[in-house]
Design a protein around this motif. Structure first.
Motif, PDB file in Angstrom:
ATOM      1  N   ARG A 225     -10.615 -14.043  16.207  1.00  0.00           N
ATOM      2  CA  ARG A 225     -10.381 -13.065  16.971  1.00  0.00           C
ATOM      3  C   ARG A 225      -9.114 -13.318  18.239  1.00  0.00           C
ATOM      4  N   SER A 226      -7.830 -14.054  17.525  1.00  0.00           N
ATOM      5  CA  SER A 226      -6.871 -13.761  18.552  1.00  0.00           C
ATOM      6  C   SER A 226      -5.904 -13.155  17.389  1.00  0.00           C
ATOM      7  N   ILE A 227      -4.942 -11.891  18.504  1.00  0.00           N
ATOM      8  CA  ILE A 227      -3.960 -11.213  17.454  1.00  0.00           C
ATOM      9  C   ILE A 227      -2.696 -12.096  18.274  1.00  0.00           C
ATOM     10  N   THR A 228      -1.754 -12.110  17.728  1.00  0.00           N
ATOM     11  CA  THR A 228      -0.597 -11.960  18.428  1.00  0.00           C
ATOM     12  C   THR A 228       0.492 -10.780  17.862  1.00  0.00           C
ATOM     13  N   ILE A 229       1.041 -10.329  18.698  1.00  0.00           N
ATOM     14  CA  ILE A 229       2.083  -8.907  18.452  1.00  0.00           C
ATOM     15  C   ILE A 229       3.250  -9.900  17.765  1.00  0.00           C
ATOM     16  N   LEU A 230       3.587  -9.582  17.115  1.00  0.00           N
ATOM     17  CA  LEU A 230       5.040 -10.376  16.778  1.00  0.00           C
ATOM     18  C   LEU A 230       6.452  -9.361  16.843  1.00  0.00           C
ATOM     19  N   ASP A 231       6.355  -8.064  16.484  1.00  0.00           N
ATOM     20  CA  ASP A 231       7.076  -7.112  16.208  1.00  0.00           C
ATOM     21  C   ASP A 231       6.146  -5.624  16.588  1.00  0.00           C
ATOM     22  N   MET A 232       6.427  -5.473  17.813  1.00  0.00           N
ATOM     23  CA  MET A 232       6.017  -3.396  18.525  1.00  0.00           C
ATOM     24  C   MET A 232       6.600  -2.520  18.007  1.00  0.00           C
ATOM     25  N   GLN A 233       8.271  -2.820  18.106  1.00  0.00           N
ATOM     26  CA  GLN A 233       8.420  -1.886  17.379  1.00  0.00           C
ATOM     27  C   GLN A 233       8.239  -1.061  15.564  1.00  0.00           C
ATOM     28  N   ARG A 234       8.149  -2.819  14.823  1.00  0.00           N
ATOM     29  CA  ARG A 234       7.417  -1.909  13.948  1.00  0.00           C
ATOM     30  C   ARG A 234       5.809  -1.246  13.742  1.00  0.00           C
ATOM     31  N   LEU A 235       5.260  -1.808  14.688  1.00  0.00           N
ATOM     32  CA  LEU A 235       4.247  -0.979  15.234  1.00  0.00           C
ATOM     33  C   LEU A 235       4.468   0.196  15.416  1.00  0.00           C
ATOM     34  N   ARG A 236       4.881   0.427  16.238  1.00  0.00           N
ATOM     35  CA  ARG A 236       4.925   2.197  16.687  1.00  0.00           C
ATOM     36  C   ARG A 236       5.734   2.195  15.894  1.00  0.00           C
ATOM     37  N   ALA A 237       6.689   2.542  14.879  1.00  0.00           N
ATOM     38  CA  ALA A 237       7.353   2.728  13.423  1.00  0.00           C
ATOM     39  C   ALA A 237       5.971   2.913  12.407  1.00  0.00           C
ATOM     40  N   ILE A 238       5.356   2.604  12.456  1.00  0.00           N
ATOM     41  CA  ILE A 238       3.875   2.986  11.288  1.00  0.00           C
ATOM     42  C   ILE A 238       2.531   4.122  12.014  1.00  0.00           C
ATOM     43  N   VAL A 239       2.781   3.705  13.308  1.00  0.00           N
ATOM     44  CA  VAL A 239       2.192   5.157  13.558  1.00  0.00           C
ATOM     45  C   VAL A 239       3.383   6.036  13.703  1.00  0.00           C
ATOM     46  N   GLY A 240       4.352   6.626  13.701  1.00  0.00           N
ATOM     47  CA  GLY A 240       5.417   7.434  13.523  1.00  0.00           C
ATOM     48  C   GLY A 240       5.557   7.885  15.176  1.00  0.00           C
ATOM     49  N   GLU A 241       6.313   6.550  16.334  1.00  0.00           N
ATOM     50  CA  GLU A 241       7.257   6.676  17.105  1.00  0.00           C
ATOM     51  C   GLU A 241       7.737   6.109  18.110  1.00  0.00           C
ATOM     52  N   SER A 242       8.697   5.982  16.398  1.00  0.00           N
ATOM     53  CA  SER A 242       9.707   5.318  16.256  1.00  0.00           C
ATOM     54  C   SER A 242      10.870   6.801  17.080  1.00  0.00           C
ATOM     55  N   GLU A 243      12.161   6.222  16.646  1.00  0.00           N
ATOM     56  CA  GLU A 243      12.735   7.214  16.799  1.00  0.00           C
ATOM     57  C   GLU A 243      13.085   8.074  18.668  1.00  0.00           C
TER      58      GLU A 243
END
Lengths: 243, 243
Positions: A225-243
């Motif tokens: 159940r434990s989550i560590t986010i290593l690359d927030m930018q990439r997550l954002r890019a996936i949902v299209g919140e980048s650039e």
DNA sequence: CGCCGATTTGACTCAGATCAAGGTTTGTGG
DNA sequence: CCACAAACCTTGATCTGAGTCAAATCGGCG
């Protein structure tokens, strides 16, 4: 001497003005006067054990609830018996707004773990709205938030791929951690994979595979159940919140 | 002599107490006194032409709107530009409840055809809520309805097959026709296939194929935008409302 | 230790998306 | 009133993301 000092420890009279969640909860943005008034109406029922229901589809709507600790899920039941989770509610978040049409709830609200809630009785809120000018806007804000959450979820279910959905879910979790001044990049999920899958409109296996894939890509680290986010930018890019 | 008799025909001062939609609109369940008060605050802006926006994502929220004639769709826009329609609003139905969090709309509201709306300015509603005891409950009911609609749609998008979705959509349309005392089994769709598809989270082609399939099965008759329901029971069975 | 539910992983399948093409209706300007 | 363009809708062929089915593994807990 007030009886308040003698109540059972499980039923301590709660106080919004003293609460460390006051900035993100019902009381968000309220002034001292308003807070004092809110303190009078707020109550705290017995804590809920895991899987206990706070209310069920069809129950009379008597209050709005704020999660104080733990996590509560709300879900819709369909004619043919399957369920859609429509929200996970964390400390400081409100629920009970379903059921304002006929004063009957239209969802089930169930604790994912041991949880406690604060209760804001509708009748008393109604009086407060007449007495305090800002209170009405507060109620609007609360209901508006539910509507906005639902709309975001509609967009997710209607238009996103499985990968986008999970990324979006993780970002939303991270964001809520930040609001609570907890670590934004390391947290525990209070819900099983099955519930994540249900909420996001996909199969458990897909959730599992995507966690594995994200881990492979070094985007997150998963340990049960434990989550560590290593690359927030990439997550954002996936949902299209980048650039 | 009141100036009301001299206003432009396009801006007739509307009256809830005289309106033939009063039983299903904002005024639903209100007594004479409340109706008179509502008559004072309701306004009617210029009619909207097809594709005109009533409001857009980001606009300041100043009022709740009731559709008087025509049809208005509301839709969410995602980060990467695609849209999810979250509601179609028919005469007597309300919109504008998105945007109660920061008094900024979070949806686009666009007319599907020439439409007119009534406007209930928030500021004046706020005063009414203090003056009239039943008015608060009315506001709650309205927002609750939006939440319930959204929850139903979440269930549809999260758990139903394409066939179930379209059947559910047709039943919902039929139900709303009944509310308006129009034919429950024969009506025109005000939206193109594309919008139905978007709303139901599927491709246009799938909508088209399902219409054809339902027609083959003698469940409905389709002629462009005109729908005739031949077998209501079967539609209900498809969505699981039968057993 | 041994059982049970939760999770993961692999193999296979399918509902519905996408791509492609043609038909029909509506609106517009000459 | 007609010609033409632009929407809108349908139908067929193909593809694929994610579901389903099956089985192994893990983790707690009595």
């Amino acid at each position: 001497m007030s009886t308040l000092k003698h109540v059972d420890a499980n039923h301590l009279k709660p106080s919004c003005s003293q609460c460390n969640l006051r900035d993100i909860c019902f009381s968000h943005g309220m002034d001292d006067d308003e807070l004092r008034n809110l303190d009078v109406v707020v109550a705290q029922p017995k804590p809920l054990h895991k899987n206990d229901y706070l209310y069920r589809d069809g129950d009379k709507t008597v209050a709005i609830y704020a999660v104080r600790s733990g996590c509560i899920k709300t879900m819709m039941e369909s004619a043919n018996g399957d369920e859609q989770i429509v929200g996970f509610h964390f400390p400081g978040e409100l629920l009970g707004v379903d059921g304002f049409v006929n004063d009957l709830h239209t969802c089930n609200a169930q604790a994912l773990e041991t949880s406690s809630v604060c209760e804001f009785p509708l009748e008393q809120l109604e009086s407060l709205c007449v007495a305090l000018p800002g209170m009405q806007k507060q109620m609007r804000r609360i209901m508006g938030k539910e509507v906005n959450n639902d709309h975001k979820l509609l967009l997710l279910l209607g238009k996103m791929t499985a990968e986008e959905r999970l990324a979006s879910f993780l970002l939303s979790m991270s964001c809520r951690m930040t609001e609570r001044h907890w670590k934004e990049d390391k947290f525990n999920l209070s819900m099983p994979r099955q519930d994540i899958a249900n909420y996001l409109g996909m199969a458990v296996e897909t959730v599992s595979r995507l966690f594995a894939a994200f881990q492979n890509e070094k985007i997150i680290e998963v340990d049960r159940r434990s989550i560590t986010i290593l690359d927030m930018q990439r997550l954002r890019a996936i949902v299209g919140e980048s650039e």
